[in-house]
Design an enzyme around this catalytic site. Structure first.
Site, PDB file in Angstrom:
ATOM      1  CB  ALA A 126      -0.916  -0.006   1.230  1.00  0.00           C
ATOM      2  CG  ASN A 194       2.049  -5.812   7.674  1.00  0.00           C
ATOM      3  OD1 ASN A 194       2.905  -6.303   8.398  1.00  0.00           O
ATOM      4  ND2 ASN A 194       0.820  -6.282   7.621  1.00  0.00           N
ATOM      5  CG  HIS A 224      -0.288   4.802   4.173  1.00  0.00           C
ATOM      6  ND1 HIS A 224      -0.535   4.465   5.489  1.00  0.00           N
ATOM      7  CD2 HIS A 224      -0.908   3.844   3.429  1.00  0.00           C
ATOM      8  CE1 HIS A 224      -1.245   3.356   5.542  1.00  0.00           C
ATOM      9  NE2 HIS A 224      -1.493   2.964   4.299  1.00  0.00           N
TER      10      HIS A 224
END
Length: 272
Positions: A126, A194, A224
């Protein structure tokens, strides 16, 4: 002319990601790869799932995967990471790791791969910018910071929240739930961050990678943002990911794994 043998693939874990990968591989969507076996906690449900796949996929316990396959894709809870990847590493084979945080807590697995000739592969998942961070790590990196925001359900059940007595029930405005280094983040949120582990492994390590985590009821995507200051470059990247059926992870993760697998046999391979 003899056709080259296909790489035999096993999948450990049949959650939101594992099931999609299994269907794609069983249907022959990735050239040169063949799904031969899967494993999951509920073997009966796994057997029902595998019965609907083409190709006669076997369902076996985790400790029986290695003799059947050349490569394993780990899609299970982080606590099972050593049990899944160790037999493959000892045999000099490849393990694709999604529970990347487990590698921070078990660096001996990396040493084991080095000693036996096995390979641990971590998809970009991601996260954006891992290629740039890997390149910058060839020189000096001065600072790496990351801020992650998820809807409250994306952090549900995290051990850190339980220990600190933090409830996200009925949250109405953004709440910073953690600030610290990547190792602390992974230990407190093993199923949720992660991306943080992958970032730290690509760059300056877990202790020097600074992390903020926010629970935000006003968003529907996992967000993010990364800032890197290095001698080769300074950059900031951000991404907004649509959650998968499991709110802790993003849809793009499974696509990233497929891209990694496709790259193994591609004539043109783009990216570091």
């Amino acid at each position: 002319m003899n056709m080259p043998a296909k790489t035999r693939v096993a999948i450990a874990g049949l959650g939101a990601i594992g099931k999609v990968l299994a269907r794609e591989l069983a249907q022959g969507r990735i050239e040169g790869l063949q799904l031969v076996a899967v494993s999951a906690r509920d073997q009966a449900r796994a057997a029902d799932f595998a019965a609907a796949l083409p190709g006669g996929v076997q369902v076996v316990p985790i400790d029986q995967l290695e003799p059947l396959a050349d490569l394993v894709i780990e899609c299970a809870p982080a606590a099972l990471l050593p049990d899944i990847v160790t037999p493959f590493l000892q045999a000099g084979k490849t393990a694709v790791v999604l529970s990347v945080g487990g590698l921070l807590r078990r660096p001996d697995l990396i040493e084991q791969a080095r000693a036996s000739g096995g390979t641990l592969q971590v998809p970009s998942g991601a996260l954006l910018g891992l290629d740039a961070i890997l390149a910058c790590a060839e020189g000096a990196i001065h600072e790496v910071q990351m801020s992650s925001r998820k809807p409250p359900q994306g952090f549900a059940g995290a051990p850190y929240l339980v220990r600190q007595g933090i409830s996200l029930e009925g949250l109405r405005e953004p709440l910073k739930i953690f600030s610290g280094n990547a190792l602390e983040a992974v230990e407190g949120f093993p199923a949720n961050v992660n991306v943080v582990a992958a970032l730290s492994l690509a760059g300056v390590g877990a202790l020097r990678t600074r992390v903020e985590l926010w629970a935000d009821p006003g968003i529907t995507r996992n967000m993010h943002a990364i800032t890197v200051d290095a001698e080769a470059a300074r950059f900031t990247v951000s991404i907004e990911n649509i959650p998968s059926d499991n709110p802790r992870t993003s849809r793009i993760v499974v696509m990233s794994v497929l891209a990694l697998l496709r790259k193994r046999t591609a004539a043109l391979r783009i990216g570091t």
